[in-house]
Scaffold this motif. Structure first.
Motif, short mmCIF file in Angstrom:
data_model
loop_
_atom_site.label_atom_id
_atom_site.label_comp_id
_atom_site.label_asym_id
_atom_site.label_seq_id
_atom_site.Cartn_x
_atom_site.Cartn_y
_atom_site.Cartn_z
N ILE A 14 -1.68 30.88 53.04
CA ILE A 14 -2.62 31.06 53.17
C ILE A 14 -3.00 31.30 54.63
O ILE A 14 -4.06 31.47 54.86
CB ILE A 14 -2.98 29.81 52.71
CG1 ILE A 14 -3.43 30.08 50.99
CG2 ILE A 14 -4.64 29.20 52.73
CD1 ILE A 14 -3.10 28.43 50.52
N GLU A 15 -3.11 30.59 55.91
CA GLU A 15 -3.03 30.99 57.21
C GLU A 15 -3.10 32.27 57.66
O GLU A 15 -3.40 32.71 58.35
CB GLU A 15 -2.64 29.88 58.29
CG GLU A 15 -3.35 28.35 57.76
CD GLU A 15 -1.92 27.33 58.97
OE1 GLU A 15 -1.23 27.95 59.05
OE2 GLU A 15 -2.24 26.53 58.84
N ALA A 17 -3.43 35.06 55.66
CA ALA A 17 -4.32 35.40 55.17
C ALA A 17 -5.56 36.54 55.79
O ALA A 17 -6.06 37.76 54.91
CB ALA A 17 -4.29 35.18 53.36
N THR A 18 -5.88 35.24 56.32
CA THR A 18 -7.45 35.32 56.77
C THR A 18 -6.84 35.77 58.51
O THR A 18 -6.29 35.47 59.74
CB THR A 18 -8.36 34.58 56.87
OG1 THR A 18 -8.66 34.14 55.53
CG2 THR A 18 -9.38 34.48 58.14
N VAL A 19 -7.91 37.16 58.89
CA VAL A 19 -7.11 37.16 60.05
C VAL A 19 -7.93 37.51 60.99
O VAL A 19 -9.60 37.85 60.74
CB VAL A 19 -6.37 38.27 60.81
CG1 VAL A 19 -6.51 39.03 61.83
CG2 VAL A 19 -4.95 38.46 60.15
N ASN A 20 -8.67 36.48 62.05
CA ASN A 20 -10.05 36.27 62.89
C ASN A 20 -9.35 37.70 64.26
O ASN A 20 -8.81 37.77 64.39
CB ASN A 20 -10.49 34.98 63.75
CG ASN A 20 -9.37 34.69 64.57
OD1 ASN A 20 -8.96 35.33 65.69
ND2 ASN A 20 -9.14 33.24 64.23
N GLN A 23 -7.88 36.82 66.80
CA GLN A 23 -6.55 37.63 66.68
C GLN A 23 -5.42 38.68 67.08
O GLN A 23 -4.81 39.16 67.63
CB GLN A 23 -5.71 36.40 65.47
CG GLN A 23 -5.49 35.09 65.00
CD GLN A 23 -5.72 34.59 63.91
OE1 GLN A 23 -6.20 34.71 63.34
NE2 GLN A 23 -4.49 33.43 63.78
N ARG A 39 -16.16 46.52 66.04
CA ARG A 39 -16.48 45.99 65.63
C ARG A 39 -18.02 46.29 65.08
O ARG A 39 -18.42 46.53 63.64
CB ARG A 39 -16.57 44.35 64.49
CG ARG A 39 -16.39 43.73 63.42
CD ARG A 39 -16.44 42.44 63.36
NE ARG A 39 -17.69 41.71 64.62
CZ ARG A 39 -17.34 40.42 64.08
NH1 ARG A 39 -16.37 40.06 64.16
NH2 ARG A 39 -18.26 39.77 64.83
N HIS A 60 0.61 42.70 61.15
CA HIS A 60 0.85 41.52 60.04
C HIS A 60 0.48 42.03 58.56
O HIS A 60 1.14 41.18 57.89
CB HIS A 60 -1.03 41.50 60.33
CG HIS A 60 -1.67 40.33 59.53
ND1 HIS A 60 -1.46 39.15 59.42
CD2 HIS A 60 -2.76 40.38 58.73
CE1 HIS A 60 -1.80 38.70 59.04
NE2 HIS A 60 -2.52 39.05 58.05
N LEU A 64 3.09 39.68 56.01
CA LEU A 64 1.68 39.19 54.36
C LEU A 64 2.60 39.86 53.80
O LEU A 64 3.02 38.80 52.48
CB LEU A 64 0.63 39.99 54.80
CG LEU A 64 -0.26 39.14 54.94
CD1 LEU A 64 -1.02 39.99 55.16
CD2 LEU A 64 -0.71 37.26 55.52
#
Length: 85
Positions: A14-15, A17-20, A23, A39, A60, A64
Motif C-alpha cells: 500500500i505504501e 503503490a503511491t509515489v509522491n 520521491q 509536472r 519503481h 511494485l
C-alpha cells in the motif's frame, strides 16, 4: 479478520503503490522544484533527465511487481489453508 503474518507485506504494498513528487524527483536525481516544473508544464526535461525519470519509474514498477507477486503468493497460501477474506 485478525492480522496475519503478511501484514508487513500488505503495508509495504500500500505504501509503495503511491509515489509522491518528492520521491520521484529524488529517484530521478533532480530537485523537487525541477520535477514540479515538469509536472506543471513550465519546463520540459532534457533527454538525459527523461532517461533518468524513465529509469526511476522502471525501478519503481519492478519493486511494485515483486510486491504484487509476494501478495499473490500469500493469497494462494491462504486459499490452500482454506482462509477467506
Amino acid at each position: 479478520h485478525g492480522v496475519t503474518n503478511d501484514a508487513p507485506v500488505i503495508q509495504r504494498v500500500i505504501e509503495a503503490a503511491t509515489v509522491n513528487l518528492r520521491q520521484l524527483a529524488k529517484w530521478a536525481g533532480v530537485s523537487y522544484e525541477t520535477a514540479r516544473s515538469w509536472r506543471m508544464a513550465r519546463r520540459e526535461p532534457r533527454p538525459a533527465a527523461k532517461r533518468k525519470l524513465a529509469g526511476a519509474l522502471r525501478t519503481h514498477a519492478l519493486r511494485l511487481s515483486r510486491l504484487a507477486a509476494r501478495l499473490e503468493r500469500s493469497a494462494d497460501r491462504e486459499d490452500k489453508k482454506g482462509g477467506m477474506s
